[in-house]
Design a protein around this motif. Structure first.
Motif, PDB file in Angstrom:
ATOM      1  N   MET A   1      46.411  43.324  49.525  1.00 55.84           N
ATOM      2  CA  MET A   1      45.990  44.162  48.959  1.00 55.84           C
ATOM      3  C   MET A   1      47.040  45.155  49.440  1.00 55.84           C
ATOM      4  O   MET A   1      47.166  45.786  48.667  1.00 55.84           O
ATOM      5  N   GLY A   2      48.201  44.899  50.318  1.00 54.81           N
ATOM      6  CA  GLY A   2      48.235  46.326  50.991  1.00 54.81           C
ATOM      7  C   GLY A   2      50.336  46.309  49.580  1.00 54.81           C
ATOM      8  O   GLY A   2      50.489  47.948  49.540  1.00 54.81           O
ATOM      9  N   GLY A   3      50.423  44.956  49.224  1.00 55.72           N
ATOM     10  CA  GLY A   3      51.219  45.989  47.905  1.00 55.72           C
ATOM     11  C   GLY A   3      51.010  46.405  46.846  1.00 55.72           C
ATOM     12  O   GLY A   3      51.857  47.262  46.505  1.00 55.72           O
ATOM     13  N   ALA A   4      49.546  45.898  46.818  1.00 53.84           N
ATOM     14  CA  ALA A   4      49.217  46.932  45.171  1.00 53.84           C
ATOM     15  C   ALA A   4      48.847  48.486  45.247  1.00 53.84           C
ATOM     16  O   ALA A   4      49.406  49.568  45.114  1.00 53.84           O
ATOM     17  N   LEU A   5      48.462  49.107  46.590  1.00 56.46           N
ATOM     18  CA  LEU A   5      48.327  50.069  47.542  1.00 56.46           C
ATOM     19  C   LEU A   5      49.419  51.206  47.385  1.00 56.46           C
ATOM     20  O   LEU A   5      49.735  51.897  46.865  1.00 56.46           O
ATOM     21  N   THR A   6      50.533  50.142  47.858  1.00 53.56           N
ATOM     22  CA  THR A   6      51.801  50.725  48.366  1.00 53.56           C
ATOM     23  C   THR A   6      52.370  51.077  46.377  1.00 53.56           C
ATOM     24  O   THR A   6      52.998  51.882  46.651  1.00 53.56           O
ATOM     25  N   ARG A   7      52.280  49.854  45.788  1.00 54.43           N
ATOM     26  CA  ARG A   7      52.980  50.245  44.356  1.00 54.43           C
ATOM     27  C   ARG A   7      52.589  51.631  43.342  1.00 54.43           C
ATOM     28  O   ARG A   7      52.518  52.020  42.968  1.00 54.43           O
ATOM     29  N   TYR A   8      50.979  50.792  43.997  1.00 59.04           N
ATOM     30  CA  TYR A   8      49.477  51.983  43.372  1.00 59.04           C
ATOM     31  C   TYR A   8      50.297  54.246  43.978  1.00 59.04           C
ATOM     32  O   TYR A   8      50.776  55.306  42.833  1.00 59.04           O
ATOM     33  N   ARG A  62      41.136  45.421  40.545  1.00 58.18           N
ATOM     34  CA  ARG A  62      41.050  44.270  40.393  1.00 58.18           C
ATOM     35  C   ARG A  62      40.708  43.782  41.623  1.00 58.18           C
ATOM     36  O   ARG A  62      39.558  43.296  42.393  1.00 58.18           O
ATOM     37  N   ARG A  63      42.112  43.890  42.571  1.00 58.65           N
ATOM     38  CA  ARG A  63      41.968  43.641  43.290  1.00 58.65           C
ATOM     39  C   ARG A  63      40.910  45.068  45.277  1.00 58.65           C
ATOM     40  O   ARG A  63      40.633  43.246  45.598  1.00 58.65           O
ATOM     41  N   ALA A  64      40.687  45.840  44.789  1.00 60.44           N
ATOM     42  CA  ALA A  64      39.919  46.025  45.154  1.00 60.44           C
ATOM     43  C   ALA A  64      37.879  46.028  44.474  1.00 60.44           C
ATOM     44  O   ALA A  64      37.360  46.355  45.847  1.00 60.44           O
ATOM     45  N   ASP A  65      37.671  45.428  43.627  1.00 63.94           N
ATOM     46  CA  ASP A  65      36.116  45.353  43.421  1.00 63.94           C
ATOM     47  C   ASP A  65      36.053  46.803  43.221  1.00 63.94           C
ATOM     48  O   ASP A  65      34.990  46.305  43.856  1.00 63.94           O
ATOM     49  N   SER A  92      43.268  56.190  48.930  1.00 60.47           N
ATOM     50  CA  SER A  92      44.434  55.656  50.632  1.00 60.47           C
ATOM     51  C   SER A  92      42.590  55.281  51.705  1.00 60.47           C
ATOM     52  O   SER A  92      42.890  55.131  52.182  1.00 60.47           O
ATOM     53  N   HIS A  93      42.380  56.929  51.197  1.00 66.98           N
ATOM     54  CA  HIS A  93      41.422  56.800  52.272  1.00 66.98           C
ATOM     55  C   HIS A  93      40.150  55.637  51.925  1.00 66.98           C
ATOM     56  O   HIS A  93      39.631  54.914  53.125  1.00 66.98           O
ATOM     57  N   TRP A  94      40.169  55.638  50.853  1.00 67.80           N
ATOM     58  CA  TRP A  94      38.696  54.492  50.392  1.00 67.80           C
ATOM     59  C   TRP A  94      38.994  53.674  51.203  1.00 67.80           C
ATOM     60  O   TRP A  94      38.417  53.012  51.704  1.00 67.80           O
ATOM     61  N   ALA A  96      41.254  51.865  53.584  1.00 70.68           N
ATOM     62  CA  ALA A  96      41.637  52.483  54.482  1.00 70.68           C
ATOM     63  C   ALA A  96      40.097  52.542  55.052  1.00 70.68           C
ATOM     64  O   ALA A  96      39.524  51.410  56.269  1.00 70.68           O
ATOM     65  N   ALA A  97      38.962  52.614  54.982  1.00 74.87           N
ATOM     66  CA  ALA A  97      37.741  52.842  55.432  1.00 74.87           C
ATOM     67  C   ALA A  97      36.961  51.763  54.812  1.00 74.87           C
ATOM     68  O   ALA A  97      35.990  51.174  55.727  1.00 74.87           O
ATOM     69  N   GLU A  98      37.585  50.478  54.374  1.00 75.02           N
ATOM     70  CA  GLU A  98      36.712  49.753  53.370  1.00 75.02           C
ATOM     71  C   GLU A  98      37.035  48.680  53.777  1.00 75.02           C
ATOM     72  O   GLU A  98      36.878  47.546  54.953  1.00 75.02           O
ATOM     73  N   GLN A  99      38.368  48.168  54.261  1.00 73.66           N
ATOM     74  CA  GLN A  99      39.496  47.243  55.842  1.00 73.66           C
ATOM     75  C   GLN A  99      38.510  47.865  56.460  1.00 73.66           C
ATOM     76  O   GLN A  99      38.568  46.737  57.857  1.00 73.66           O
ATOM     77  N   ALA A 100      38.604  48.955  57.152  1.00 76.64           N
ATOM     78  CA  ALA A 100      38.050  49.491  58.658  1.00 76.64           C
ATOM     79  C   ALA A 100      36.994  48.648  58.597  1.00 76.64           C
ATOM     80  O   ALA A 100      36.172  47.906  59.465  1.00 76.64           O
ATOM     81  N   ALA A 101      35.907  48.591  58.025  1.00 79.28           N
ATOM     82  CA  ALA A 101      34.693  48.113  57.551  1.00 79.28           C
ATOM     83  C   ALA A 101      34.285  46.755  57.135  1.00 79.28           C
ATOM     84  O   ALA A 101      33.461  46.157  58.306  1.00 79.28           O
ATOM     85  N   ARG A 102      35.723  45.579  57.278  1.00 76.66           N
ATOM     86  CA  ARG A 102      36.066  44.359  56.678  1.00 76.66           C
ATOM     87  C   ARG A 102      36.221  44.378  58.114  1.00 76.66           C
ATOM     88  O   ARG A 102      36.172  42.517  58.423  1.00 76.66           O
TER      89      ARG A 102
END
Length: 109
Positions: A1-8, A62-65, A92-94, A96-102
């Motif tokens: 998902m990092g690439g999709a976030l960077t593109r966004y 879609r990738r982040a659901d 970006s914060h959302w 990052a928080a979701e990734q930290a929770a997982r």
């Protein structure tokens, strides 16, 4: 998902800057000084870039659901000056928080 976030993030900044230029420079030139050149060029570019922004936002959502409401609000952020910058930071914060929770908790040893 990092690439999709960077593109966004990149397209959010590009669309945001184009919209600010359009509103703060192009519109005063067009309506105050009868010079529509900036509006014609930047307005057209912003329209095409916004279509790319929509596609990349959809891809990321879609990738982040994300729920539909969040996706639509982030998509609309590209239509209001300065809001795309705010939305980019929030996204970006959302994520990052979701990734930290997982992330698995470290094992104490």
């Amino acid at each position: 998902m990092g690439g999709a976030l960077t593109r966004y993030r990149v397209i959010a900044w590009i669309v945001g800057v184009a919209l600010v230029v359009l509103v703060l420079i192009g519109m005063p030139l067009k309506y105050g000084f009868d010079n529509p050149t900036v509006v014609a060029v930047v307005g057209t570019a912003h329209g095409w870039l916004y279509m790319i922004y929509l596609a990349l936002t959809f891809d990321l959502s879609r990738r982040a659901d994300w729920p539909l409401k969040r996706m639509l609000l982030v998509m609309l952020a590209g239509t209001v000056p300065f809001v795309s910058f705010y939305a980019e930071r929030r996204v970006s914060h959302w994520l990052a928080a979701e990734q930290a929770a997982r992330a698995p908790e470290p094992v104490a040893g």
